[in-house]
Motif scaffolding. Sequence first.
Motif, PDB file in Angstrom:
ATOM      1  N   PRO A 129     -15.160  41.472  23.512  1.00  0.00           N
ATOM      2  CA  PRO A 129     -13.966  41.937  22.797  1.00  0.00           C
ATOM      3  C   PRO A 129     -13.977  41.586  21.305  1.00  0.00           C
ATOM      4  CG  PRO A 129     -13.435  40.096  24.243  1.00  0.00           C
ATOM      5  CD  PRO A 129     -14.834  40.497  24.572  1.00  0.00           C
ATOM      6  N   THR A 130     -13.299  42.410  20.512  1.00  0.00           N
ATOM      7  CA  THR A 130     -13.215  42.220  19.069  1.00  0.00           C
ATOM      8  C   THR A 130     -12.178  41.149  18.746  1.00  0.00           C
ATOM      9  OG1 THR A 130     -11.446  43.836  18.779  1.00  0.00           O
ATOM     10  CG2 THR A 130     -13.733  44.675  18.748  1.00  0.00           C
ATOM     11  N   GLN A 133      -8.680  42.517  19.302  1.00  0.00           N
ATOM     12  CA  GLN A 133      -8.304  42.649  20.716  1.00  0.00           C
ATOM     13  C   GLN A 133      -7.826  41.319  21.301  1.00  0.00           C
ATOM     14  OE1 GLN A 133     -12.026  44.311  22.114  1.00  0.00           O
ATOM     15  NE2 GLN A 133     -11.162  46.368  22.329  1.00  0.00           N
ATOM     16  N   ASP A 136      -4.409  40.209  19.607  1.00  0.00           N
ATOM     17  CA  ASP A 136      -3.250  40.957  20.112  1.00  0.00           C
ATOM     18  C   ASP A 136      -2.852  40.460  21.501  1.00  0.00           C
ATOM     19  OD1 ASP A 136      -3.154  42.435  17.829  1.00  0.00           O
ATOM     20  OD2 ASP A 136      -4.174  44.198  18.668  1.00  0.00           O
ATOM     21  N   LYS A 137      -3.844  40.250  22.365  1.00  0.00           N
ATOM     22  CA  LYS A 137      -3.557  39.745  23.712  1.00  0.00           C
ATOM     23  C   LYS A 137      -2.952  38.328  23.641  1.00  0.00           C
ATOM     24  CE  LYS A 137      -6.970  40.428  26.763  1.00  0.00           C
ATOM     25  NZ  LYS A 137      -6.503  41.284  27.884  1.00  0.00           N
TER      26      LYS A 137
END
Length: 813
Positions: A129-130, A133, A136-137
């Motif tokens: 994942p970036t 990503q 945000d999570k």
Amino acid sequence: MQKASLTEADIISKFILPAVKQAGWNDMTQIRQEVKLRDGKVIVRGQAAARRKVKSADIVLYHKPSMPLAVIEAKANKHEIGKGMQQGLDYAALLEVPFIFASNGDGFIFHDKTNPTALETTITLEDFPTPAQLWDKYCTWKGYKAEHLSVITQEYHPDSSGKSPRYYQLQAINKTVEAVAAGQDRVLLVMATGTGKTYTAFQIIWRLWKSRAKKRILFLADRNILVDQTKTNDFQPFGPAMTKVTGRTVDPAYEIHLALYQALTGPEEQQKAYKQVAPDFFDLIVVDECHRGSAAEDSAWREILEYFSGATQIGLTATPKETDEVSNTEYFGDPVYTYSLKQGIEDGFLAPYKVIRVDIDVDVQGWRPSKGQLDKAGHEIEDRIYNQKDMDRTLVIDERTELVAKTITQYLKRTDPMAKTIVFCNDIDHAERMRRALVNLNPEQVAKNDKYVMKITGDDEIGKGQLDNFINPKKAYPVIATTSELMTTGVDAKTCKLVVLDQSIQSMTKFKQIIGRGTRIDDKYNKLWFTILDFKKATELFADERFDGTPERVKQVKPEDFDTEEGLNGISEDDVDSLATDPASMFEGEDIDTSSIQEPASSYKSDAAQNNQGKGDDRDGEDKIRKYHVNGVAVTALAERVQYYDTDGKLVTESFKDYTRKALSTQFASMDEFIKRWQSAERKQAVIDELANQGVVWELLEQEVGKDMDPFDLICHVVYDQPPLTRRERAEQVKKRNYFTKYSQTAQQVLSSLLDKYADAGVQEIENRQVLKVAPFTELGRPMEIVKKGFGAPADYEKAISDLEAAIYQSAG
């Protein structure tokens, strides 16, 4: 080279890091490798101490240096892809991050706490994942609101020396900043003495100040030394924005104000300097050591907090106070974060302790005067039995003072005569008598420097003037400080190695503070642990479940305070654990002298005295208890017991052999099981390291059992009661079996020399690749030449080493 033969480091550099960077983690502040979250726990036995080995998190990913997001744990490709997950989960628990990745270079097992429906999934190297990503999570998981992010993501102050907050400090900082950003106006932070509360407070204030969430800040303390240390040390980066309130004047030109309560208020209206400014002048107040005077409702100092009630108020304490009259949690609320002494010791950030308890006959058996006996002042001594609680409180026996001083002196002479020592006495008079006894028993040391022993109490300006020298590791003198109350708190004596308790202590808060004088670690000055020499059974408080737990709320109220409609003055019934009009009823069934229970302070004078200010430190008040002073009494020590801090935080009486036996018997059910593990290991060093991580400190075990024994034989002897074999005896057994005859002449020379190395230094020498670079092997050529000439190929050399080890341990099992 095949992937399966690559080392863990190769897997990280060739597969894991490229995959992470390919996903956009290119800012090097976002990636940290080999992140050591704990120090090695210190294990103490006898006069020796050693640290356990600690592992580091392979990779930690950050949104910013103050905000860790994920842990990546790597293993060599010969292991299954998820091999490192449990280790990663352990590190993630410390950092409180929701994302954990385990990898062997083939892909990742992704543990995602933000997705309970699919906690662990397998992803490819290309699907890592970036940063956006994960961030945000993370924000969704934490429940952050967009309007709070500028405060929450404000960086901590970067130290020029490279110092950054430890994992628990970062937790405390982040949780406090998050709470303040979310609008919480009362915050409590509980951190054990020696864990860096002031540094943590500085970083909290820095982030709130830099983000402009808080513009005018007041840091409150109740001792001058605390304010001065704070201003000079941790708070120094505030520079010209900071001032210390003096002369009862609050200067609005500054934004960061450090103040003593006493400089802001007093019993007279003209002394209330805080009223020079409006109630909304400060928007943040940080209260250091908030378990002391500021917590009491009737304290004159509490009025400062109430005057600035609109400000966010953060309380810092090592010992949240919960008594009949005082409740920190009622005022500040439950702690947003707690880091205990036990956690600090387990992590290796705080020093463990050894307790030596000395029972004295007159304390345990009691002493009774003869009929009509007079004391030294000519007063007739009241006829009754005087016990431990009376000693140096209502009865002074010169020979007892002499025995305590002699025991302290003998301990220091046997260990380190220059070890910084604090002797806690009952009162000023006791501290002076103890000083004099120690001086007379240490004439050689006093001749070198007359400040070897100093009385440091609130009434003695010369003694107080030596306090800075006592706590300064670079200053050798004073070595021994006798005191009563002045040094119980706020004294950052990092190199204090001996804490002497000759004071009756019933308050858990006070006991924790006194123990905290020794819990700091200073590797530079070889201070890894400390000793508590206890003459008053004070260390029985270690067995109290409140010692390292959260205190119950036990503040008492009167029945007439109860309002059936609104509860207890606005407090719910659930918040009050006890209603009693008689304070002594709280101690029914307890071995506590209820006559010592004090009424709540009701005036500025008594409150200041309670909080050890000025002459209040070590006060010897006007309402003196009648104290008889006698001599000519035969006094002896009945028993001396040595106890150690155990793995579960309890005090145990055992040797390191006992400790090792208990630690390993849980891992290996039988000696056969242990031998099987040892024999099957490709490298014995791997087993040695594994056992070290389980709590076996080889240096201490060797000191107690014998240095010429192999780790294998140490365990067989200590844990399984086998007759010990020395390394040399094992080496001789191999030679008697004509083991080397199957090898070439060169190989025989090499293996025979390796066996000698084993006999001298242990199995680690055989397994060390560098051993071929030293004598006597250098006479045979370079390492590769030796391997080729004697064994053919490196793999054949490795096989010969394994066979040699098998021969060494052939008789085992």
